[in-house]
Design an enzyme around this catalytic site. Structure first.
Site, PDB file in Angstrom:
ATOM      1  CB  VAL A 475      -0.957   0.000   1.208  1.00  0.00           C
ATOM      2  CG1 VAL A 475      -1.751   1.317   1.263  1.00  0.00           C
ATOM      3  CG2 VAL A 475      -1.916  -1.183   1.144  1.00  0.00           C
ATOM      4  CB  THR A 554       2.300  -0.253   9.933  1.00  0.00           C
ATOM      5  OG1 THR A 554       1.725   0.356  11.108  1.00  0.00           O
ATOM      6  CG2 THR A 554       3.444   0.615   9.443  1.00  0.00           C
ATOM      7  CB  VAL A 608     -14.588   2.002   7.835  1.00  0.00           C
ATOM      8  CG1 VAL A 608     -15.875   1.258   7.443  1.00  0.00           C
ATOM      9  CG2 VAL A 608     -14.370   1.933   9.335  1.00  0.00           C
ATOM     10  CB  ALA A 610     -10.174   0.490   0.968  1.00  0.00           C
ATOM     11  CG  LEU A 612     -15.724   2.370  -0.684  1.00  0.00           C
ATOM     12  CD1 LEU A 612     -16.662   1.261  -0.214  1.00  0.00           C
ATOM     13  CD2 LEU A 612     -16.186   2.917  -2.028  1.00  0.00           C
ATOM     14  N   GLY A 663      -3.694  -9.803  -2.017  1.00  0.00           N
ATOM     15  CA  GLY A 663      -3.615  -8.635  -1.144  1.00  0.00           C
ATOM     16  C   GLY A 663      -4.938  -8.200  -0.559  1.00  0.00           C
ATOM     17  CD  GLU A 666      -4.761  -6.434   7.717  1.00  0.00           C
ATOM     18  OE1 GLU A 666      -3.525  -6.293   7.544  1.00  0.00           O
ATOM     19  OE2 GLU A 666      -5.561  -5.483   7.716  1.00  0.00           O
ATOM     20  CG  ASP A 677     -10.236  -6.057   9.329  1.00  0.00           C
ATOM     21  OD1 ASP A 677      -9.422  -5.259   9.821  1.00  0.00           O
ATOM     22  OD2 ASP A 677     -10.738  -5.912   8.203  1.00  0.00           O
ATOM     23  CE  LYS A 681     -12.226  -3.108   7.496  1.00  0.00           C
ATOM     24  NZ  LYS A 681     -12.345  -3.778   6.181  1.00  0.00           N
TER      25      LYS A 681
END
Length: 814
Positions: A475, A554, A608, A610, A612, A663, A666, A677, A681
């Site tokens: 990223v 990270t 939350v 990416a 968006l 990808g 994680e 995860d 969020k």
């Protein structure tokens, strides 16, 4: 007739003197030239040092004297390589007189002001002799005139007072009869009525030139130095600074007083009174236009003219209730400072009369503190006043411009810009003329302050944003590539200059205060220093750059723990790392509070969805007064990818492996598949909605088996997925039998939040969600039945990087 003055740098080498001669020769074709020259650069300081050492009986003064002799003979050899025997003999004779004078000081161990003036006068006498002889040898119509025959002073040695009328008569009489095209005059030096050598103090050569120009009523005075005029700020500290084409006397005086070294204000008084224009030119680049100083110069379109600063300032504060309503305190204070010969640079007093603040040179602290406390010893003893308060390591930064008095809000813009960059203002002062707004700040913040104000007032609203990127894996690499691609667009369309200053991975970190080239950052990082979280933070603080942003790319809890330190230093934080915002509620609230307190944005849109705009949409709803009723969302791009591709013809293990390789998960897929995860969020959305929740409050209905959840390593986890394939096939078969789709759904209401795998029927907005897309449905007071929907790619390096990039741009546009 033209009067030119060349400073110490301009005559500091044979190469520069040749430039001076070229300038003088060219101008002499159409004008009679009077050329005032300073001592060779550094020589005046060396002469003073020899005198001080000789007075102390230290024979090392002879070493410095030898260096002075060497410099002048070397200049002569380079300028007049042949036929210089007579000139060299004359130079030797002058240096013999200098040596004899120093020998006398050494023998009697005394250096009076009178003797010091005589000693210092040798600098200009030597340089003017060499330059005039060079001109003559080159067949130019030149002569040397000793300024001591023209300018008469009293015997206030070191800074003699000029007798203007007598000096004017001497100057006009001499040049009325002089027929030479070029006349060289030593600056700085003069003579008393008793025939003793005197000097004109700091800026003495400028003063000499100004006296001559005023006496002869010259059309203008040209001052040649090593810069192309007066700059909007110190170009050594502000790379974007540029020469000011026109400036009026008052602005020039203010900028010069506040640190611009091109002019010394008292020295130009003679030409100022007669409104003779001054032109500042660059000896090293004579083609440059320079700065034109006159009584009616005007900077069209500029709210301010320049920024300047004075370093090494101390602030002294006299305060106490005994001052209120009692006349005479200020008088006594300034009388004492005058007796101690302490120059006051800035004064400010509150209308309450409870305190008076003065700024002085830091070298005068001990003398000033002792004198003031002695003067007010009775009041201090009676507790009517406090002992004088001293603050060290300060500087004054000043915004100057005649146009400022016509514009509202200049002070607000100045102090707002400084405040947004965590530059603390200790004291302020502004005269009624409104031509100067001064602020006392910490010495360490001078460069940052100058650049901040220059960006605000002189760079057409262009804004420099300095990035420190931690995590340059998939990223992070995409983010740098996007910055590289969009730099031109950002500069032209948004007036943003994004600079990458520091990058780091788990092994190495690399910094460049001038900006890291996004094309070659990998090479720099490979050869960088060993990485450490504290070292990365320390360097970001040490560089102290305006508009700094720490970017966390990270998934490290240790990196997330650093956020509060960056925010306290007014360094903005942009993070795709969800740990900080989903950790203990107290930590989340602390970071949000620090962001407000230290005026440092804390943005985490990519936590939350990416790239968006989910958090941004939620914040806009809340800010506009809407109320969240519930949120339903598919927030895991990785889980959506997995269940969109999992069938009875594939293995669950293989699809998870594919998601990791592409990808979408994680590095440890257990974080995604366990639901933790997604729980993080929805927790972040809950907190942004105003709910006080912690991660334990999120009900997690895991679809994994006990064996999956108990796995110790990633490899062990994949092994259990193979072993429990039948479990996953049964989940798929159940949904297929009902013609429904498996989706991992997060739900939030006013009372609770949960995450878990659900069977979604045909027609539901979640049913046709493809690939790694995310979707969020906001049911609110304004959207009670038909929800506000945000939908799109919710995973992947490119979209996550674009979300980080968008947050950075938000900060830049703030």
């Amino acid at each position: 007739m033209k009067v030119l003055k060349f400073g110490g740098t301009s005559v500091g080498s044979a190469q520069n003197i040749n430039r001076v001669i070229s300038i003088v020769e060219e101008l002499s074709s159409n004008h009679q030239i009077i050329c005032v020259v300073s001592a060779v650069g550094g020589i005046t300081d060396q002469l003073q040092q020899t005198g001080q050492l000789a007075q102390l009986g230290d024979t090392s003064y002879l070493d410095i004297l030898a260096d002075i002799e060497k410099k002048h003979f070397q200049l002569l050899d380079e300028l007049i390589p042949v036929n210089s025997y007579q000139v060299k003999t004359a130079l030797e004779e002058k240096l013999k007189h200098l040596k004899s004078l120093l020998s006398g000081i050494y023998l009697i161990n005394e250096l009076s002001p009178k003797t010091l003036d005589k000693l210092l006068s040798f600098g200009e006498q030597l340089s003017s002799f060499i330059i005039s002889e060079t001109l003559i040898v080159r067949n130019l119509d030149a002569s040397l005139k000793n300024t001591q025959d023209l300018i008469l002073t009293d015997e206030n040695f070191i800074k003699a007072h000029v007798f203007i009328r007598e000096s004017n008569e001497n100057i006009t009489n001499y040049f009325r009869s002089s027929k030479h095209k070029i006349t060289i005059l030593p600056g700085f030096v003069a003579r008393s009525h008793n025939g003793n050598s005197t000097t004109l103090g700091r800026g003495g050569s400028d003063y000499t030139a100004a006296l001559v120009a005023a006496a002869l009523k010259s059309k203008e005075l040209e001052i040649w130095t090593d810069v192309s005029g007066m700059y909007t700020a110190n170009p050594k500290l502000v790379k974007q600074a540029y020469p000011i084409e026109q400036i009026n006397y008052q602005e020039a005086m203010e900028l010069s007083h506040f640190g611009a070294k091109v002019l010394y204000p008292p020295s130009i008084q003679p030409v100022l009174e007669l409104k003779i224009p001054i032109v500042i030119k660059n000896t090293l680049q004579p083609q440059d236009k320079g700065t034109y100083i006159s009584s009616n110069a005007y900077q069209s379109g500029q709210s301010a003219t320049g920024i300047s600063n004075i370093d090494n300032i101390a602030l002294l504060t006299l305060q106490g209730s005994g001052m209120v309503g009692i006349p005479g305190f200020s008088k006594r204070l300034f009388e004492q400072l005058a007796l101690d010969k302490i120059n006051v640079i800035l004064i400010t007093q509150a209308s309450s009369e409870h305190s008076i603040c003065i700024a002085i040179d830091q070298t005068d602290i001990a003398k000033a503190e002792s004198g003031i406390n002695h003067m007010f010893s009775y009041e201090i003893e009676q507790k009517k006043l406090n002992p004088v308060l001293v603050e060290n390591d300060l500087a004054i930064i000043a915004l100057v411009g005649s146009n400022m008095k016509h514009l509202q809000g200049m002070s607000g813009k100045m102090f707002g810009a400084l405040g947004r960059n965590n530059i603390n203002i200790v004291a302020i002062a502004q005269g009624s003329s409104e031509i100067n707004i001064s602020a006392v700040i910490d010495q360490k913040d001078v460069k940052k302050g100058l650049n901040t104000l220059h960006e605000r007032f002189f760079e057409g609203n262009h804004k420099q944003v300095n990035l420190f990127i931690a995590g340059v894996g998939n990223v992070g690499e995409k983010l740098i590539a996007q910055i590289r691609q969009q730099r031109k667009y950002l500069k032209e369309k948004l007036k943003l200059n994004l600079r990458i200053i520091g990058v780091s991975n788990s092994r190495k970190m690399y910094f460049n205060s001038d900006g890291i080239d996004p094309k070659t950052w990998k090479e720099g990082l490979q050869n960088g220093e060993n990485a450490s979280l504290e070292g990365f933070y320390d360097r970001a603080v040490e560089l102290n750059l305006r508009n700094s942003v720490f970017v966390d790319v990270t998934a490290s809890a240790a990196v997330a723990q650093q956020y509060e330190h960056y925010l306290k230093e007014s360094i903005a934080v942009v993070a795709c790392n969800k740990i900080a915002c989903s950790a203990a509620l107290e930590n989340y609230q602390k970071l949000k509070n620090y962001s407000l307190k230290y005026n440092a944005p804390f943005l985490f849109e990519t936590n939350v969805g990416a790239g968006l705009p989910i958090i941004d949409t939620l914040q806009n709803l809340i800010s506009s007064g809407d109320k969240i009723v519930s949120i339903q969302a598919v927030l895991s791009g990785s889980l959506n990818f997995v269940f969109n591709n999992f069938t009875n013809e594939t293995k669950f293990h293989d699809i998870v492996k594919q998601a990791q390789e592409q990808g979408f998960t994680e590095p440890d897929p257990r974080i995604d598949l366990s639901g933790v995860d997604v729980a993080r969020k929805i927790l972040i959305l809950a907190r942004e909605s105003g709910l006080a929740m912690n991660l334990k409050d999120i009900k997690n209905n895991s679809f994994l088996t006990d064996k999956n959840n108990a796995s110790d390593t990633v490899d062990d986890f994949y092994r259990t997925l193979l072993e429990d394939e039948q479990h996953f096939q049964s989940l798929y078969a159940s949904a297929k039998a009902k013609q429904q789709q498996l989706k991992y759904v997060a739900t939030l209401t006013e009372n609770e939040a949960s995450v878990g795998l659900q069977e979604i029927p045909v027609g539901h907005p979640f049913y046709n969600l493809k690939g790694s897309d995310n979707i969020v449905m906001f049911y609110t007071a304004r959207y009670p039945e038909q929800p506000l929907i945000v939908k799109g790619a919710g995973a992947g390096a490119d979209v996550t990087a674009s979300g980080l990039f968008a947050d950075i741009i938000r900060i830049g546009n703030n």
